[in-house]
Design a protein around this motif. Structure first.
Motif, PDB file in Angstrom:
ATOM      1  N   THR A   8      -4.150   0.651   6.426  1.00  0.00           N
ATOM      2  CA  THR A   8      -3.464  -0.597   6.093  1.00  0.00           C
ATOM      3  C   THR A   8      -3.850  -1.716   7.044  1.00  0.00           C
ATOM      4  O   THR A   8      -4.103  -2.856   6.618  1.00  0.00           O
TER       5      THR A   8
ATOM      6  N   THR B  93       8.675   4.664  -0.902  1.00  0.00           N
ATOM      7  CA  THR B  93       8.234   3.630  -1.844  1.00  0.00           C
ATOM      8  C   THR B  93       9.358   3.183  -2.766  1.00  0.00           C
ATOM      9  O   THR B  93       9.564   1.985  -2.984  1.00  0.00           O
TER      10      THR B  93
ATOM     11  N   CYS C 277       0.864  -1.180   0.000  1.00  0.00           N
ATOM     12  CA  CYS C 277       0.000   0.000   0.000  1.00  0.00           C
ATOM     13  C   CYS C 277       0.901   1.231   0.000  1.00  0.00           C
ATOM     14  O   CYS C 277       1.604   1.494   0.985  1.00  0.00           O
ATOM     15  N   SER C 278       0.897   1.967  -1.094  1.00  0.00           N
ATOM     16  CA  SER C 278       1.752   3.144  -1.213  1.00  0.00           C
ATOM     17  C   SER C 278       0.901   4.410  -1.083  1.00  0.00           C
ATOM     18  O   SER C 278      -0.061   4.608  -1.818  1.00  0.00           O
ATOM     19  N   TYR C 279       1.270   5.252  -0.124  1.00  0.00           N
ATOM     20  CA  TYR C 279       0.529   6.476   0.160  1.00  0.00           C
ATOM     21  C   TYR C 279       1.348   7.691  -0.251  1.00  0.00           C
ATOM     22  O   TYR C 279       2.577   7.668  -0.199  1.00  0.00           O
TER      23      TYR C 279
ATOM     24  N   TYR D 142       5.587   5.250   1.477  1.00  0.00           N
ATOM     25  CA  TYR D 142       5.180   6.603   1.081  1.00  0.00           C
ATOM     26  C   TYR D 142       5.944   7.046  -0.160  1.00  0.00           C
ATOM     27  O   TYR D 142       7.157   6.892  -0.235  1.00  0.00           O
TER      28      TYR D 142
ATOM     29  N   CYS E 278      -3.030   6.580   7.700  1.00  0.00           N
ATOM     30  CA  CYS E 278      -2.524   5.630   6.703  1.00  0.00           C
ATOM     31  C   CYS E 278      -2.252   4.270   7.341  1.00  0.00           C
ATOM     32  O   CYS E 278      -2.572   3.221   6.762  1.00  0.00           O
ATOM     33  N   GLU E 279      -1.663   4.290   8.524  1.00  0.00           N
ATOM     34  CA  GLU E 279      -1.390   3.040   9.230  1.00  0.00           C
ATOM     35  C   GLU E 279      -2.688   2.315   9.572  1.00  0.00           C
ATOM     36  O   GLU E 279      -2.782   1.086   9.441  1.00  0.00           O
TER      37      GLU E 279
ATOM     38  N   MET F   7       3.354  -1.171   3.916  1.00  0.00           N
ATOM     39  CA  MET F   7       3.012   0.159   3.419  1.00  0.00           C
ATOM     40  C   MET F   7       4.264   1.003   3.252  1.00  0.00           C
ATOM     41  O   MET F   7       5.306   0.728   3.848  1.00  0.00           O
TER      42      MET F   7
END
Length: 324
Positions: free
Chosen positions: A216, A248, A192-194, A234, A212-213, A232
């Motif tokens: 996920t 990321t 999961c890339s934020y 970023y 974000c955490e 995850m």
């Protein structure tokens, strides 16, 4: 007062996009975006000369070429999906729905005026950012306030703060992953890339990394995945200061050596596919992973105008307009 003049309307908000994949259009858009103190909080006397003297002249032609690579027949991907979302939500909710972009057009002022022309005296603002951040959600609030400044008659407002932990959002996310797995098979890891923000913003109280955490963790529970099957990171850091980690690109470089050969990747902070998801993630990040020894890189699209996504929006509208 007739029902028409006591109407509830929805202002659907996203970041915005250039009007065309040209250097001049991109320059106008980036100028408005990067002038926002919520996005770049450097002292103006330092930032503005750098922005106008170096960044905009250099980056605008490059970014225009990137937009050209993802531009759809109907226009910019973000605007194409936003228009579809607007129409589908209006049909689902039975309420007037207008678009208002934080930057570019249609502006927040355009959207609110459109709703008021339809008799809406009550406006629910729905920023399409599942996780709250001062750089995105708060910037929407700023623009709404600015668009109303000086008006003799203000609409009554309600504002959606976040929805990353809403069961309907989590269900829609998980369903999109399951459909992807049904079609392509299950990879070694779900990443999961934020979108990232400077670490300094989080240190000063922005709850974005916690949201974000939580996103996920809830998705992991919804999918029933063990810890080693999901992680995850970023993306999109800019400048020299430290941003949220892990990054990321650095993560992608390291995964093949750890045995991850087939990667599924998604971007849960984005409600619509756009330049960042289609070019940076599905393009640049794919190259990084494959060059590091990965064998299959599979991008899971954003929720866009998926039926479950529209159902979520309609649910948020119903919940936040109770009593109106």
């Amino acid at each position: 007062m007739t029902e028409k003049h006591n109407q509830v309307g929805v202002l659907l908000v996203n970041l915005g996009t250039p009007d065309a994949p040209t250097s001049s259009a991109v320059k106008r858009f980036l100028s408005e975006f990067l002038h926002d103190h919520r996005v770049v909080d450097l002292t103006r006397w330092l930032w503005c000369p750098l922005l106008h003297g170096v960044i905009l002249p250099v980056r605008s032609p490059k970014v225009a070429k990137l937009y050209q690579s993802v531009w759809m027949d109907e226009g910019s991907p973000l605007m194409v999906y936003a228009t579809r979302q607007r129409d589908a939500l209006a049909n689902k909710s039975g309420l007037p729905v207008a678009l208002g972009m934080t930057y570019g057009s249609p502006s927040m002022t355009d959207g609110i005026e459109q709703l008021q022309q339809q008799g809406c005296e009550k406006v629910m603002v729905l920023p399409l950012y599942p996780q709250y951040s001062a750089t995105t959600t708060a910037a929407v609030f700023d623009k709404v306030a600015k668009s109303l400044k000086g008006r003799p008659l203000l609409p009554e407002l309600r504002f959606v703060h976040h929805y990353h932990d809403h069961p309907a959002y989590q269900s829609a996310l998980a369903d999109s992953v399951r459909r992807h797995w049904d079609k392509h098979g299950k990879g070694d890891l779900l990443l999961c890339s934020y979108h990232g923000i400077p670490q300094r913003f989080a240190d000063n109280g922005d709850p974005y990394p916690q949201h974000c955490e939580q996103t996920t963790a809830l998705l992991q529970a919804e999918l029933g995945l063990p810890d080693q099957a999901i992680m995850m990171s970023y993306q999109s850091r800019f400048g020299r200061e430290e941003w949220l980690k892990p990054y990321t690109d650095k993560t992608l470089e390291s995964l093949p050596a750890k045995g991850v050969k087939t990667l599924d990747i998604m971007t849960p902070a984005f409600s619509s596919d756009c330049l960042e998801t289609l070019e940076e993630i599905a393009g640049e990040c794919r190259d990084i992973f494959l060059e590091a020894g990965g064998e299959a890189f599979r991008f899971i699209p954003c929720l866009n105008d998926d039926e479950a996504h529209i159902e979520l929006m309609a649910t948020l509208v119903a919940e936040h307009t109770q009593g109106w």
